[in-house]
Design a protein around this motif. Structure first.
Motif, mmCIF file in Angstrom:
data_model
loop_
_atom_site.group_PDB
_atom_site.id
_atom_site.type_symbol
_atom_site.label_atom_id
_atom_site.label_comp_id
_atom_site.label_asym_id
_atom_site.label_seq_id
_atom_site.Cartn_x
_atom_site.Cartn_y
_atom_site.Cartn_z
ATOM 1 N N PRO A 152 -7.460 7.305 1.390
ATOM 2 C CA PRO A 152 -7.686 6.220 2.350
ATOM 3 C C PRO A 152 -8.684 5.222 1.772
ATOM 4 N N GLY A 153 -8.419 3.957 1.976
ATOM 5 C CA GLY A 153 -9.356 2.919 1.526
ATOM 6 C C GLY A 153 -9.152 2.486 0.079
ATOM 7 N N ALA A 154 -8.224 3.105 -0.637
ATOM 8 C CA ALA A 154 -8.043 2.747 -2.060
ATOM 9 C C ALA A 154 -7.515 1.319 -2.204
ATOM 10 N N VAL A 155 -7.896 0.691 -3.330
ATOM 11 C CA VAL A 155 -7.370 -0.638 -3.673
ATOM 12 C C VAL A 155 -6.376 -0.439 -4.815
ATOM 13 N N LEU A 215 0.830 1.920 0.965
ATOM 14 C CA LEU A 215 0.047 1.459 2.118
ATOM 15 C C LEU A 215 -0.041 2.561 3.177
ATOM 16 N N GLU A 216 1.051 3.308 3.361
ATOM 17 C CA GLU A 216 1.005 4.394 4.351
ATOM 18 C C GLU A 216 0.005 5.468 3.916
ATOM 19 N N VAL A 235 -5.988 -1.198 0.478
ATOM 20 C CA VAL A 235 -5.518 -2.567 0.238
ATOM 21 C C VAL A 235 -4.503 -2.539 -0.897
ATOM 22 N N LEU A 236 -3.423 -3.306 -0.739
ATOM 23 C CA LEU A 236 -2.420 -3.401 -1.793
ATOM 24 C C LEU A 236 -2.341 -4.842 -2.287
ATOM 25 N N ARG A 265 3.880 -5.656 8.683
ATOM 26 C CA ARG A 265 3.200 -4.788 9.663
ATOM 27 C C ARG A 265 1.843 -4.281 9.163
ATOM 28 N N PHE A 266 1.575 -4.418 7.866
ATOM 29 C CA PHE A 266 0.287 -3.935 7.347
ATOM 30 C C PHE A 266 -0.806 -5.020 7.390
ATOM 31 N N GLY A 267 -0.423 -6.216 7.858
ATOM 32 C CA GLY A 267 -1.396 -7.282 8.103
ATOM 33 C C GLY A 267 -2.224 -7.625 6.881
#
Ligand SMILES: C[S@@+](CC[C@H](N)C(=O)[O-])C[C@H]1O[C@@H](n2cnc3c(N)ncnc32)[C@H](O)[C@@H]1O
Length: 317
Positions: A23-26, A42-43, A50-51, A70-72
């Motif tokens: 979680p939180g990876a770029v 992203l999931e 962040v992608l 949907r990932f804004g």
């Protein structure tokens, strides 16, 4: 609306595992395509990963924008070649990233659109275009066929297609130019058959010719070398590089680049001690290339030639 069959992601689970997502990876996806890998990344990095997604093809960026909406604001899309990865990272003010994925070559969408000219297909006639970035100023395959000398054409077919009969085909093309241009995929196929290229051989020579032209039009091998170097540079220590290739020329470059980066020193073996002072910048995460399972190939024949290699960035550069 996003269409459902833009591209089926290859070696998906294996790629995600090698990226070691948290979680939180770029994460940078340097080859967005239909965003299959990107969505899964992203999931798995929710809620705040962040992608950064790059593709040279404006169609892919548009499609990915729809699919990833949907990932804004967890998604930033840039139409650019991954050879410009370091510049893009600087422009986005990224200090270092946790992972870079490169899934090379063309998407099913690109291959299946006759107007892109990436392969011969019965039905609507294909112009010999083959540019991944059709909005750019690069030369088309028809342009190369019309302008390269016989020697240059031979080099393209033998270096990028490893085509038996490269010289014969190059000469036939130059002869044909006296009669008129080679404008469509069918013109080229007819010429290949007329010149007797690949007769009696197992591999379809047209596949090798089309591969060679595509690589030349998009300068794919140089882009790969530059992209790999940039990717290693922007990774944080512990960050992961994952690369999927689809033919031996690409795989050789990836294997040699990663091995050389893992070795560090580039002094000739005859030097008793290292004088270059280069330290390893990565460690290999895959000793041998990972290949798709028989089940994956059965479900998606385009996965057949895929090879995955991965490396982990080290502290010292
Ligand atoms: C095999 S597809 C990627 C598929 C994607 N992983 C998915 O799951 O849908 C390769 C994509 O990379 C893009 N591409 C090829 N070379 C590139 C480069 N040098 N820089 C950026 N994108 C590139 C192509 O336009 C194509 O869309």
């Amino acid at each position: 609306m996003a269409t459902t069959s833009y591209h089926v992601p290859v070696l998906l689970e294996e790629s995600l595992e090698q990226l070691d997502l948290k979680p939180g990876a770029v994460i940078v996806d340097g080859t967005l395509g239909g965003a299959g890998h990107a969505q899964a990344i992203l999931e798995r990095t929710a809620p705040d990963g962040v992608l950064i997604g790059l593709d040279v093809d404006p169609d892919a960026i548009r499609e990915a924008g729809l699919r990833l909406g949907r990932f804004g604001d967890r998604v930033r899309l840039v139409q650019a070649s991954f050879r410009r990865l370091a510049d893009v990272a600087r422009e986005l003010e990224l200090v270092a990233v946790d992972g870079v994925l490169l899934d090379l070559g063309v998407s099913s969408h690109q291959l299946d659109r006759p107007e892109r000219g990436f392969r011969f297909s019965p039905g609507p006639e294909s112009p010999l275009d083959m540019r991944m970035d059709r909005a750019g100023e690069g030369i088309t395959a028809a342009g190369l066929l019309a302008s390269l000398s016989a020697e240059e054409l031979e080099r393209v077919f033998s270096k990028y297609g490893e085509l038996p009969g490269a010289r014969r085909l190059a000469r036939a093309i130059v002869e044909h130019r006296k009669l008129g241009p080679l404008a469509t995929a069918k013109d080229l196929i007819d010429l290949i058959q007329g010149a007797g290229i690949g007769r009696g051989r197992q591999h379809n020579p047209a596949t090798l010719v089309f591969q060679a032209l595509r690589i030349a039009v998009n300068d794919e091998l140089a882009a790969l070398e530059e992209g790999l170097a940039a990717a290693i540079r922007i990774l944080r220590p512990g960050g992961r590089l994952v690369v999927l290739t689809y033919h031996s020329l690409e795989d050789r470059i990836v294997k040699q680049t990663i091995r050389s980066a893992a070795k560090g020193c580039v002094c000739p073996p005859s030097f008793p001690v290292c004088r270059c002072g280069r330290k390893p910048s990565v460690r290999l995460a895959t000793r041998r290339a990972v290949e798709p399972t028989a089940a994956e190939v059965e479900g998606n024949p385009r996965a057949r030639s895929a090879r995955l290699r991965a490396a982990i960035r080290l502290e010292a550069a």
